[in-house]
Design a protein around this motif. Structure first.
Motif, short mmCIF file in Angstrom:
data_model
loop_
_atom_site.label_atom_id
_atom_site.label_comp_id
_atom_site.label_asym_id
_atom_site.label_seq_id
_atom_site.Cartn_x
_atom_site.Cartn_y
_atom_site.Cartn_z
N ASP A 112 -6.78 -6.90 -4.74
CA ASP A 112 -6.73 -8.21 -4.10
C ASP A 112 -7.80 -9.05 -4.79
OD1 ASP A 112 -6.76 -10.44 -2.57
OD2 ASP A 112 -6.71 -9.40 -0.65
N THR A 113 -7.40 -9.86 -5.73
CA THR A 113 -8.37 -10.60 -6.56
C THR A 113 -9.15 -11.62 -5.77
OG1 THR A 113 -6.59 -12.12 -7.15
CG2 THR A 113 -7.04 -10.31 -8.67
N MET A 114 -8.68 -11.94 -4.57
CA MET A 114 -9.38 -12.91 -3.75
C MET A 114 -10.72 -12.37 -3.27
SD MET A 114 -8.00 -14.17 -0.11
CE MET A 114 -7.79 -12.42 0.19
N ASN A 115 -10.74 -11.09 -2.92
CA ASN A 115 -11.98 -10.53 -2.37
C ASN A 115 -12.45 -9.27 -3.09
OD1 ASN A 115 -10.20 -8.55 -1.45
ND2 ASN A 115 -10.11 -9.40 0.62
N GLY A 116 -11.76 -8.88 -4.16
CA GLY A 116 -12.17 -7.71 -4.92
C GLY A 116 -11.79 -6.39 -4.27
N LYS A 117 -11.05 -6.42 -3.15
CA LYS A 117 -10.68 -5.18 -2.45
C LYS A 117 -9.72 -4.37 -3.30
CE LYS A 117 -9.95 -5.05 1.98
NZ LYS A 117 -9.35 -5.25 3.32
N ARG A 118 -10.05 -3.10 -3.48
CA ARG A 118 -9.21 -2.21 -4.28
C ARG A 118 -8.50 -1.23 -3.35
NH1 ARG A 118 -9.01 -1.53 -10.06
NH2 ARG A 118 -7.47 0.08 -10.43
N ARG A 119 -7.19 -1.17 -3.48
CA ARG A 119 -6.42 -0.21 -2.70
C ARG A 119 -5.88 0.87 -3.64
NH1 ARG A 119 -4.01 -5.02 0.44
NH2 ARG A 119 -5.14 -4.98 2.43
N ASP A 120 -6.73 1.89 -3.87
CA ASP A 120 -6.24 3.09 -4.52
C ASP A 120 -5.99 4.10 -3.41
OD1 ASP A 120 -8.80 3.76 -3.76
OD2 ASP A 120 -9.58 3.86 -5.80
N MET A 121 -5.79 5.37 -3.75
CA MET A 121 -5.45 6.33 -2.70
C MET A 121 -6.57 6.45 -1.67
SD MET A 121 -3.45 9.29 -4.89
CE MET A 121 -2.94 10.16 -3.39
N ALA A 122 -7.81 6.51 -2.14
CA ALA A 122 -8.93 6.61 -1.21
C ALA A 122 -9.09 5.32 -0.42
CB ALA A 122 -10.21 6.92 -1.97
N GLY A 123 -8.83 4.20 -1.07
CA GLY A 123 -8.97 2.92 -0.39
C GLY A 123 -7.96 2.73 0.72
N VAL A 124 -6.73 3.16 0.49
CA VAL A 124 -5.70 3.06 1.53
C VAL A 124 -6.07 3.92 2.73
CG1 VAL A 124 -3.28 3.58 2.10
CG2 VAL A 124 -3.86 2.48 -0.08
N LEU A 125 -6.51 5.14 2.47
CA LEU A 125 -6.89 6.03 3.56
C LEU A 125 -8.06 5.45 4.36
CD1 LEU A 125 -6.61 8.72 5.05
CD2 LEU A 125 -8.12 9.75 3.34
N ALA A 126 -9.03 4.89 3.65
CA ALA A 126 -10.20 4.32 4.34
C ALA A 126 -9.83 3.10 5.16
CB ALA A 126 -11.27 3.97 3.31
N GLU A 127 -8.90 2.30 4.65
CA GLU A 127 -8.56 1.05 5.33
C GLU A 127 -7.62 1.26 6.51
OE1 GLU A 127 -6.62 -3.36 4.34
OE2 GLU A 127 -7.06 -1.95 2.72
N PHE A 128 -6.63 2.13 6.34
CA PHE A 128 -5.59 2.27 7.36
C PHE A 128 -5.67 3.56 8.16
CE2 PHE A 128 -3.84 -0.43 3.96
CZ PHE A 128 -3.56 -1.58 4.69
N PRO A 151 -2.91 8.33 4.57
CA PRO A 151 -2.75 8.29 3.12
C PRO A 151 -1.55 7.42 2.73
CG PRO A 151 -1.94 10.36 3.99
CD PRO A 151 -2.56 9.65 5.14
N PRO A 152 -1.44 7.02 1.48
CA PRO A 152 -0.34 6.14 1.07
C PRO A 152 1.04 6.69 1.39
CG PRO A 152 -1.99 6.24 -0.65
CD PRO A 152 -2.40 7.25 0.37
N GLU A 153 1.21 8.02 1.27
CA GLU A 153 2.53 8.59 1.52
C GLU A 153 2.95 8.50 2.99
OE1 GLU A 153 -0.44 12.08 1.16
OE2 GLU A 153 -0.04 10.14 0.19
N ARG A 154 2.04 8.17 3.87
CA ARG A 154 2.36 8.02 5.30
C ARG A 154 2.39 6.56 5.72
NH1 ARG A 154 3.92 12.55 5.27
NH2 ARG A 154 5.74 11.23 5.60
N ALA A 209 0.82 -1.22 0.00
CA ALA A 209 0.00 0.00 0.00
C ALA A 209 0.85 1.27 0.00
CB ALA A 209 -0.94 0.00 1.21
N GLN A 210 2.08 1.17 0.47
CA GLN A 210 2.95 2.35 0.47
C GLN A 210 3.33 2.80 -0.93
OE1 GLN A 210 7.40 1.14 1.38
NE2 GLN A 210 6.06 -0.07 2.71
N LEU A 211 3.11 1.96 -1.94
CA LEU A 211 3.44 2.31 -3.32
C LEU A 211 2.32 3.07 -4.03
CD1 LEU A 211 4.96 -1.12 -4.47
CD2 LEU A 211 6.23 0.93 -3.74
N VAL A 212 1.12 3.04 -3.46
CA VAL A 212 -0.05 3.57 -4.14
C VAL A 212 0.06 5.08 -4.36
CG1 VAL A 212 -2.53 3.99 -3.88
CG2 VAL A 212 -1.58 1.73 -3.35
#
Length: 966
Positions: free
Chosen positions: A194-210, A213-216, A183-186
Motif C-alpha cells: 500500500d504505497t500510501m502508507n508503506g504497509k506491506r502485506r506479505d504472509m507474515a503481514g496478513v497474519l499480523a493484520e487479520f 494466514p492468507p490461505e484462510r 490479501a487472499q492472493l498473498v
C-alpha cells in the motif's frame, strides 16, 4: 500495447465499487531518504497496479485543478496529474520487467448476476472524475504501462489471475493497492504494498493484520462480509470472532460442520447464515482463472513515450512535466527540475503557470526561503505566485487573542514547506521601516482572499477568518486546518502548532514568548522588530504547510477519520457564523438578578455566622475545619493528601444531609459563583459595536468531540436550579424576533440502543415508549401502567448511570438506597437488557486490545489508561470506554445537525440565525413571521442527519427568551 477492452468513460456499477471512497492519496509515502517504507526486498519481476484504486486516490487527494488555471468551466485535471505522480513514483521505487495497470470496466460482472444487491449502496462516480477516465488510460499507456480491463469481471480478478500465473512460473509479484480483499492472493511469491502508507502485506503481514494466514482469508471474508461491497457475512460476527473461530476450527467448512455446538447469539447467527454463506464465498473470492488474458511475458514495462507525452502534458496544463521531457542545458538542471517538479509540481522559486500539484515531502530541514514584503512590486510578484499555487497556508499576526476584536499587524503566506513571505502592516515601534498601508493591501488581497477557488489552509482557521472579518473581508476557500487534523487523528495530544511541528516534522520554531516576553513585561506583536517578526510569521505559515503535508495523507488513509475531519471543517464554518452573529443580552434584567443574588448571599452569610456562633471566612478550609470538627463536633469524612481534615465540596454535600451549616455554605458558594460568573459579567462581555455577546467555541478540546465555550461559558450555565434557569431569561431576541431551541430527545439512550442492538431497547424506542417508564417496567417487573413516579425516577437514574459507567456504589449513593438493593437493580436491568451488558463487555475488551474506541461515525477516542496496572485508573478508563462512544456519537450528531441545518437555512430561510450550540441543543433567533416554518422544518432536518437502528427525535420550543424556548 496490450489493451483487452476499449475503455471509455466508466460510469456504472463497477466504479461505484470498492474504490468509491478509498484512502485518498496521490503520492507515495516516503522516508526522508526518499525510499518507500518496506521496499527493501528484491525487486519484483511483475508489478500489478490496481488502477481503479489509484485513480480514485488521485481524484480525491488533489485540489480542483483545471486545464486552464482559474477557469471553473475548464476541464478538470487533478486525477490525471495525481495518476502520473503515482505511476512515476512506483516505477522509480519498484523497477520491474513486466507490469500492468488494471482497471474495472463499466458493465455488469458475474457477481451482479449472483447477487442483485451487490455494491447497491455505492454512489455514482463524480462527474469530474468520469471526464478524466479516458485521458487517465491514455497517459498510463504513454507512461509505458500496459493497460488491461476485461468485461464481466473486476480488476481484482484480472490481478488475481495474472499474479497466480506469474507465481506458478517462479516469478516474484508485487501488487500495488490499498484493497484488503487482495490479501487472499498473498503467498511466498505474491505480496502487496500500500504505497500510501508503506504497509506491506506479505504472509507474515496478513497474519499480523487479520489474525489468519492468507490461505484462510476467503473463509475470513465470508464470515465477516464486506460492507464496502454490500456483501453480508454472519450477523454480529466481526474480525475478532472470525479469526477466533478459524483458529479453533481450521476452516470455514469445519466450522460449519460444528455450528451446532457453538453457543450464544453468534452461534445462532452462524446457523442462520448457513444457506447464505456459499453465495457470500463466491462474491468475496477473487477469480484466478480469467480466460483470454495475455501471457505475463507479453506485458513488458516499456519506456515512456516522450514524443507523445509532451503534447499530452501541454494539452492538460502540466507545464513542469512537459519541461522535464525537454533537453536541458545541463545535467544538473535536469536533476534539480525533476526533483522540484516531483515535490511541488512547479519550478523552484517561481510561480507555477499550470494547475498541477504533487504533494510535498514532510519535514522540511533545509535553509528556509523567507521574504519580507515592503513595496508594491514585491507584493505583486508574491500575489501572482499565491494566485497560481494549488494550496497556500495563511497566518495572521494580530493585536489580541480575542478573535472578535483583534486587528491585523501582519500577514504571512506559504506555498510549500520551507517557503514563506510576510507583509508587515502594523509595526509601530520607533525606527520601524516604512510599511505598506493596511487598508490598501487588504483591498489588493481581497479578490484572492474571498475567492473560494483559491484553496487555503491554516492553523485554527476560525480565528483568522474572524480577524479578516474585523477588517471587512470574508475569506473563502479555507479547505484545511492543521489543528483540526491533529484533533481528529490524535485527540489526546496537544494541537498547538509548536507541538505539531516538533512531533510530526521534527522542527522547532521560535516561541512567541521569545519575541514578546512574558507576564507584565510582555510587549505587543506590533512592537516586535520587523526582521524578527517576519521570520517568526513566515515560520508559522511554513510549518503549518509542513505539518499539513504529514497529517493530510494520514487522513486520506482512513475513510472514517477523513469523514470526521470533513465534518469538523464544516462545523468550523458554522461556528464561525454563530460566533459572528452573537446573542443579545438583557443587561437590565441581569443587573436585577445580580442585586437579588447579592442580597441572598449576604443573608446566607448571616445565617452561617449564626449557625457557627461566630463570624468566619466562608472560603477558608482551615476555619471551616475548626468550626465543623472542633467546635460543632461533626464527623471527619476524609482527609487531604497532607493529612488535613477535608472540607471540599464532596464532604460538604455529605455533611449537609445532617447539618444545616454545610448546606448554607454550599448554597452560598453556588449563588456567589452564579453572580460572579454570569449575572455580573455577561453584560460586560457585550461588544460595543454589536451590542451582543460573542462566545468563543473551542472545537479541539474535549476528547469526546463535544464543543466547549468561553467568554461566556454557555455549556455550564446551571439548569437544575431556579437561579440558573433565570440567567437564560436574559438571553433575548432582537425586536420582532423570537428565540427558538431545538434539541434531541434522549439522544444518548438512543445511541446506547443502537450500539448495543438490545432487542428490548430497540423495541421500546421503535414503539415510541417513554424509555424510563419502559425500563422501570422491566426492572421492577410491572406493567407500564403500574409504574409509579418513584419507580420511573429510579429507572432514569439507572439508565443514565449505566451510560456513564456507574456501579452499585454510585447508584446507591444517587438513589439513597443500600448497596445490595442497588446491585439487585443493576442485575435485573442486565437480565432484561442483555444486549447492553454484551456491548459493555465487548467494548471494554476491544478498548484493551486496540487502545481506543470509536463513535458510530468513526471518531477515535483514545484510552491511554485502559491497560494500566493501577486499578482505579484502569477502572476509570473502562467506564470511559463505555461512555465515550455514546458521548462522542452524540457530539458527531449535533455537529452533523449544525451543518445540515445551516445549509437548509441558507437555501430556504437566510433571515433565521443559528446563534448558539449547548450540549445537544441548537438555539436560533427567528423573525416572528418564520416561526411556523422553523417548527416544522428544523426537527425534521435534525432527525434525518443519520440513520440509526432507532428513530432520532428532535423537539423545538419557542419563546421571548432562551429559558422560555428551552
Amino acid at each position: 500495447m496490450i489493451y483487452l477492452a476499449l475503455i471509455g468513460c466508466e460510469t456504472d456499477s463497477n466504479f461505484r465499487a470498492r474504490h468509491h471512497a478509498p484512502p485518498r492519496h496521490c503520492g507515495l509515502r516516503r522516508s526522508r531518504q526518499g525510499t518507500i517504507r518496506g521496499m527493501t526486498e528484491p525487486t519484483p519481476t511483475l508489478v500489478l497496479v490496481d488502477g481503479s484504486s489509484y485513480l480514485y486516490r488521485a481524484y480525491h487527494a488533489m485540489p480542483d485543478l483545471r486545464a486552464v488555471p482559474g477557469e471553473a468551466a475548464s476541464a478538470p485535471t487533478g486525477a490525471i496529474r495525481g495518476m502520473v505522480n503515482m505511476l512515476q513514483s512506483l516505477r522509480k521505487d519498484s523497477p520491474a520487467v513486466y507490469a500492468a495497470c488494471v482497471f474495472d470496466t463499466s458493465g455488469r460482472t458475474f457477481r451482479d448476476d449472483l447477487y442483485a444487491d451487490y455494491k447497491a449502496t455505492r454512489s455514482p462516480m463524480p462527474d469530474d472524475l468520469r471526464s478524466q477516465i479516458v485521458p487517465i488510460h491514455e497517459v498510463t499507456r504513454l507512461l509505458g504501462w500496459p493497460v488491461l480491463a476485461v468485461e464481466g469481471v473486476e480488476a481484482d480478478d484480472v490481478i488475481g489471475t495474472l499474479a497466480t500465473q506469474a507465481a506458478q512460473q517462479g516469478m516474484q509479484v508485487l501488487i500495488s493497492s490499498g484493497d484488503k480483499d487482495l490479501a487472499q492472493l498473498v503467498n511466498e511469491q505474491i505480496s502487496i504494498i500500500d504505497t500510501m502508507n508503506g504497509k506491506r502485506r506479505d504472509m507474515a503481514g496478513v497474519l499480523a493484520e487479520f489474525g489468519v494466514p492468507p490461505e484462510r482469508m476467503i473463509d475470513y471474508q465470508t464470515l465477516v462480509g464486506d460492507a464496502v461491497d454490500n456483501v453480508p457475512g454472519v450477523a454480529k460476527v466481526g474480525p475478532k470472532t472470525a479469526a477466533k473461530w478459524l483458529a479453533e476450527y481450521g476452516s470455514l467448512e469445519n466450522l460449519l460442520q460444528n455450528a451446532a455446538s457453538i453457543k450464544g447469539v453468534a452461534g445462532q447467527n452462524l446457523r442462520d447464515a448457513v444457506d447464505w454463506l456459499p453465495t457470500a464465498r463466491q462474491l468475496v473470492t477473487i477469480k484466478t482463472d480469467v480466460a483470454g488474458l495475455p501471457a505475463v511475458q507479453q506485458l513488458p514495462l516499456a519506456q515512456p513515450d516522450a514524443q507523445a507525452l509532451r503534447p499530452f502534458y501541454q494539452q492538460y496544463g502540466f507545464r513542469s512535466l512537459a519541461q522535464q521531457l525537454s533537453p536541458p542545458a545541463a545535467a544538473a538542471t535536469v536533476e534539480h527540475a525533476a526533483r522540484t517538479a516531483d515535490l511541488f509540481g512547479e519550478d523552484e522559486g517561481t510561480a507555477s503557470a499550470s494547475s498541477e500539484e504533487a504533494l510535498p515531502l514532510p519535514g522540511f530541514h533545509g535553509q528556509p526561503d523567507y521574504h519580507t514584503i515592503l513595496d508594491w512590486d514585491t507584493l505583486e510578484q508574491h500575489l501572482a505566485e499565491w494566485q497560481q499555487a494549488p494550496l497556500v497556508a495563511i497566518d495572521t499576526e494580530t493585536t489580541s487573542l480575542d478573535s472578535m476584536q483583534a486587528q491585523i499587524v501582519g500577514i504571512s503566506v506559504s506555498t510549500r514547506p520551507g517557503r514563506g513571505a510576510y507583509i508587515p502592516l502594523g509595526h509601530d515601534y520607533a525606527g520601524a521601516p516604512e510599511q505598506l498601508p493596511l487598508e490598501a493591501v487588504l483591498a489588493k488581497l481581497r479578490p484572492w482572499l474571498e475567492d473560494a477557488r483559491h484553496a487555503k489552509l491554516g492553523q485554527h482557521i476560525k480565528y483568522d477568518r474572524h480577524v479578516f472579518a474585523n477588517h471587512g473581508i470574508e475569506v473563502q476557500g479555507f479547505l484545511h486546518d492543521t489543528m483540526l487534523q491533529s484533533y481528529v487523528l490524535e485527540v489526546h495530544r496537544p494541537h498547538n502548532l509548536q507541538s505539531l511541528a516538533e512531533r510530526h516534522t521534527q522542527r522547532q520554531g521560535t516561541a512567541y514568548e521569545d519575541l514578546c516576553g512574558k507576564g507584565a513585561n510582555q510587549i505587543s506583536f506590533s512592537q516586535v522588530a520587523v526582521e524578527q517578526a517576519a521570520h517568526y510569521a513566515c515560520e508559522d505559515a511554513d510549518q503549518t504547510f509542513d505539518v499539513h503535508s504529514v497529517l493530510w495523507p494520514r487522513l486520506l488513509a482512513d475513510d472514517r477519520l477523513r469523514g470526521i475531519y470533513e465534518l469538523e471543517i464544516a462545523t468550523s464554518e458554522v461556528l464561525y457564523r454563530m460566533e459572528r452573529h452573537g446573542v443579545r443580552i438583557d443587561a437590565q434584567q441581569l443587573a436585577t438578578q445580580s442585586h437579588e443574588l447579592g442580597q441572598r448571599i449576604v443573608a446566607l452569610e448571616q445565617q452561617a455566622y449564626e449557625l457557627a456562633g461566630q463570624t468566619f471566612n466562608l472560603g477558608s478550609p482551615k476555619q471551616l475545619a475548626e468550626i465543623f470538627f472542633d467546635k460543632l463536633g461533626m464527623p471527619v469524612v476524609k482527609k487531604t493528601a497532607t493529612g488535613a481534615r477535608s472540607t471540599n465540596e464532596e464532604v460538604l454535600e455529605k455533611l449537609a444531609d445532617d447539618y444545616p451549616l454545610p448546606a448554607r455554605i454550599l448554597e452560598h458558594r453556588s449563588l456567589a459563583k452564579l453572580k460572579s460568573t454570569y449575572t455580573d459579567k455577561l453584560a460586560q462581555l457585550a461588544l460595543p459595536r454589536t451590542g451582543r455577546v460573542h462566545t468563543h467555541y473551542a472545537q479541539a478540546v474535549a476528547v469526546t468531540g463535544r464543543l466547549s465555550s468561553v467568554e461566556p461559558n454557555l455549556q455550564n450555565i446551571p439548569v437544575r436550579t431556579p437561579e440558573g434557569r433565570r440567567i437564560r431569561e436574559a438571553f433575548i431576541a432582537a425586536p420582532g424576533a423570537k428565540i427558538a431551541s431545538a434539541d434531541y430527545s434522549q439522544i444518548e439512550l438512543r445511541i446506547m440502543a443502537h450500539l448495543s442492538g438490545d432487542e428490548a431497547l430497540l423495541k421500546a424506542f421503535a414503539e415510541g415508549r417513554d424509555i424510563h417508564r419502559a425500563t422501570a417496567a422491566e426492572v421492577f417487573g410491572v406493567s407500564l401502567e403500574q409504574v409509579s413516579s418513584e419507580q420511573r425516577r429510579y429507572a432514569k437514574v439507572i439508565n443514565f448511570g449505566l451510560i456513564y459507567g456507574m456501579g452499585a456504589f454510585g447508584l446507591a449513593k444517587n438513589l439513597g438506597i443500600d448497596h445490595t438493593a442497588a446491585r439487585n437493580y443493576i442485575d435485573r436491568y442486565f437480565e432484561r437488557y442483555p444486549g447492553v451488558r454484551r456491548y459493555m463487555d465487548e467494548t471494554k475488551a476491544l478498548a484493551k486490545e486496540q487502545g481506543y474506541v470509536e463513535t458510530v461515525f468513526g471518531r477515535r477516542l483514545y484510552l491511554p489508561e485502559i491497560n494500566s496496572p493501577n486499578g482505579p485508573r484502569r477502572a476509570g478508563a473502562e467506564r470511559a470506554a463505555i461512555n465515550a462512544p455514546m458521548q462522542g456519537t452524540a457530539a458527531d450528531l449535533i455537529k452533523k445537525s449544525m451543518v445540515a441545518v445551516q445549509a437548509v437555512l441558507d437555501r430556504e430561510m437566510p433571515h433565521i440565525a443559528m446563534m448558539m450550540q449547548v450540549h445537544d441543543e441548537l438555539v436560533f433567533e427567528v423573525p416572528e413571521a418564520e416561526v411556523d416554518w422553523l417548527r416544522q422544518r428544523i426537527p425534521a432536518v435534525m432527525a434525518e442527519v443519520a440513520t440509526l437502528k432507532v428513530p432520532l427525535v428532535a423537539e423545538l420550543g419557542v419563546g421571548d427568551n432562551w429559558e422560555q424556548a428551552h
